[in-house]
Design a protein around this motif. Sequence first.
Motif, PDB file in Angstrom:
ATOM      1  N   MET A   1       6.505  19.775 -30.193  1.00  0.00           N
ATOM      2  CA  MET A   1       5.844  18.638 -30.812  1.00  0.00           C
ATOM      3  C   MET A   1       4.999  17.908 -29.756  1.00  0.00           C
ATOM      4  O   MET A   1       5.502  17.531 -28.701  1.00  0.00           O
ATOM      5  CB  MET A   1       6.893  17.674 -31.369  1.00  0.00           C
ATOM      6  N   THR A   2       3.727  17.716 -30.033  1.00  0.00           N
ATOM      7  CA  THR A   2       2.875  16.968 -29.117  1.00  0.00           C
ATOM      8  C   THR A   2       3.104  15.473 -29.308  1.00  0.00           C
ATOM      9  O   THR A   2       3.436  15.014 -30.402  1.00  0.00           O
ATOM     10  CB  THR A   2       1.392  17.286 -29.358  1.00  0.00           C
ATOM     11  N   THR A   3       2.938  14.718 -28.238  1.00  0.00           N
ATOM     12  CA  THR A   3       3.130  13.269 -28.306  1.00  0.00           C
ATOM     13  C   THR A   3       2.012  12.554 -27.559  1.00  0.00           C
ATOM     14  O   THR A   3       1.419  13.098 -26.623  1.00  0.00           O
ATOM     15  CB  THR A   3       4.478  12.849 -27.699  1.00  0.00           C
ATOM     16  N   HIS A   4       1.723  11.341 -28.002  1.00  0.00           N
ATOM     17  CA  HIS A   4       0.827  10.408 -27.322  1.00  0.00           C
ATOM     18  C   HIS A   4      -0.627  10.883 -27.256  1.00  0.00           C
ATOM     19  O   HIS A   4      -1.402  10.364 -26.446  1.00  0.00           O
ATOM     20  CB  HIS A   4       1.324  10.107 -25.907  1.00  0.00           C
ATOM     21  N   THR A   5      -1.014  11.857 -28.083  1.00  0.00           N
ATOM     22  CA  THR A   5      -2.407  12.309 -28.037  1.00  0.00           C
ATOM     23  C   THR A   5      -3.360  11.260 -28.602  1.00  0.00           C
ATOM     24  O   THR A   5      -4.564  11.326 -28.355  1.00  0.00           O
ATOM     25  CB  THR A   5      -2.591  13.624 -28.803  1.00  0.00           C
ATOM     26  N   ARG A   6      -2.841  10.300 -29.367  1.00  0.00           N
ATOM     27  CA  ARG A   6      -3.696   9.249 -29.935  1.00  0.00           C
ATOM     28  C   ARG A   6      -3.949   8.119 -28.941  1.00  0.00           C
ATOM     29  O   ARG A   6      -4.735   7.226 -29.226  1.00  0.00           O
ATOM     30  CB  ARG A   6      -3.049   8.654 -31.189  1.00  0.00           C
ATOM     31  N   LEU A   7      -3.242   8.129 -27.821  1.00  0.00           N
ATOM     32  CA  LEU A   7      -3.349   7.041 -26.853  1.00  0.00           C
ATOM     33  C   LEU A   7      -4.294   7.409 -25.710  1.00  0.00           C
ATOM     34  O   LEU A   7      -4.177   8.472 -25.111  1.00  0.00           O
ATOM     35  CB  LEU A   7      -1.974   6.720 -26.263  1.00  0.00           C
ATOM     36  N   THR A   8      -5.194   6.505 -25.410  1.00  0.00           N
ATOM     37  CA  THR A   8      -6.010   6.633 -24.201  1.00  0.00           C
ATOM     38  C   THR A   8      -5.278   6.027 -23.010  1.00  0.00           C
ATOM     39  O   THR A   8      -5.244   6.599 -21.926  1.00  0.00           O
ATOM     40  CB  THR A   8      -7.367   5.933 -24.391  1.00  0.00           C
ATOM     41  N   PHE A   9      -4.679   4.857 -23.239  1.00  0.00           N
ATOM     42  CA  PHE A   9      -3.914   4.169 -22.204  1.00  0.00           C
ATOM     43  C   PHE A   9      -2.463   4.041 -22.652  1.00  0.00           C
ATOM     44  O   PHE A   9      -2.192   3.880 -23.844  1.00  0.00           O
ATOM     45  CB  PHE A   9      -4.483   2.769 -21.946  1.00  0.00           C
ATOM     46  N   HIS A  10      -1.549   4.092 -21.714  1.00  0.00           N
ATOM     47  CA  HIS A  10      -0.132   3.950 -22.047  1.00  0.00           C
ATOM     48  C   HIS A  10       0.241   2.468 -22.012  1.00  0.00           C
ATOM     49  O   HIS A  10       1.073   2.018 -21.218  1.00  0.00           O
ATOM     50  CB  HIS A  10       0.726   4.748 -21.067  1.00  0.00           C
ATOM     51  N   GLY A  11      -0.378   1.706 -22.887  1.00  0.00           N
ATOM     52  CA  GLY A  11      -0.126   0.284 -22.968  1.00  0.00           C
ATOM     53  C   GLY A  11      -1.138  -0.354 -23.899  1.00  0.00           C
ATOM     54  O   GLY A  11      -2.101   0.291 -24.334  1.00  0.00           O
ATOM     55  N   GLN A 197       3.658   6.383 -31.613  1.00  0.00           N
ATOM     56  CA  GLN A 197       4.532   7.158 -32.494  1.00  0.00           C
ATOM     57  C   GLN A 197       3.778   8.072 -33.451  1.00  0.00           C
ATOM     58  O   GLN A 197       4.402   8.887 -34.142  1.00  0.00           O
ATOM     59  CB  GLN A 197       5.419   6.206 -33.316  1.00  0.00           C
ATOM     60  N   ALA A 198       2.459   7.940 -33.529  1.00  0.00           N
ATOM     61  CA  ALA A 198       1.703   8.591 -34.602  1.00  0.00           C
ATOM     62  C   ALA A 198       1.910  10.107 -34.656  1.00  0.00           C
ATOM     63  O   ALA A 198       2.132  10.670 -35.735  1.00  0.00           O
ATOM     64  CB  ALA A 198       0.214   8.263 -34.458  1.00  0.00           C
ATOM     65  N   ASP A 199       1.823  10.774 -33.524  1.00  0.00           N
ATOM     66  CA  ASP A 199       1.978  12.239 -33.520  1.00  0.00           C
ATOM     67  C   ASP A 199       3.345  12.641 -34.078  1.00  0.00           C
ATOM     68  O   ASP A 199       3.449  13.583 -34.877  1.00  0.00           O
ATOM     69  CB  ASP A 199       1.833  12.792 -32.100  1.00  0.00           C
ATOM     70  N   GLN A 200       4.371  11.922 -33.664  1.00  0.00           N
ATOM     71  CA  GLN A 200       5.721  12.256 -34.105  1.00  0.00           C
ATOM     72  C   GLN A 200       5.934  11.908 -35.580  1.00  0.00           C
ATOM     73  O   GLN A 200       6.651  12.617 -36.296  1.00  0.00           O
ATOM     74  CB  GLN A 200       6.745  11.528 -33.239  1.00  0.00           C
TER      75      GLN A 200
END
Length: 243
Positions: A1-11, A197-200
Amino acid sequence: MTTHTRLTFHGPLSAERATAIVERLAANRPRTVLDIGCGWGELLLRVLEGAPEARGTGIDIDETDLARGRRSAEERGLAGRVAFLAESARDTGRGPADLVLCLGASQALSDADCPTAEALHSLRRLVSDGGRVLLGEGFWERPPTETELAGMWPGARADDHLSLAELLDLAVAAGFRPEWTETATLPEWEHFESGYQADQEVWLAAHPDATEVRDRLDRHRAQWMSYRGVLGMAYLTLVPVQH
């Protein structure tokens, strides 16, 4: 499962705010940049793009995030100017640097329950005179209620964070002057928390029997709803007072 692909920054940091921050930091013409708890180092890479003479070092203990940072650096032609290193930031000897980034990672510099004060003293040691520190630090928008604390992260306490005024006072006490003070907006928080959380969530919709994933996502969403509008994020551009 891929995660955090929708995020550019971790914050909770928008592209627009990041652009303004990078322009301000690059105007100081840093030649060395140190990113504490860098994750995949998106802001570090943007600083290097904005300051062509600079070289950067990002340190973190998450190998997955570091690998993403290395791939991004390669794709952007920055691999020769940046190193992503898997190591602890505690008592690091990587400084002093002209620019030190520490975004949501003060816990990487201290074991204290509320690590901000100790982290600020470490950041003063790690930045060159005439340089800059960009600190991204959580703070209470208002005092949380007992009910709100009970719904946040395990063991959440009212003294886990400070008010914005107290945070600025700590920065001054640690040997800085605040050049710029700004705070994340609610839309920036919502973009971050949704993207986190979007990818998950999409994966779970196709795999509804994955109870462990469902429980984790539901738990995090409930925690977010407890600190939404209560927990803030300050981005402080700090100038070290010269010794």
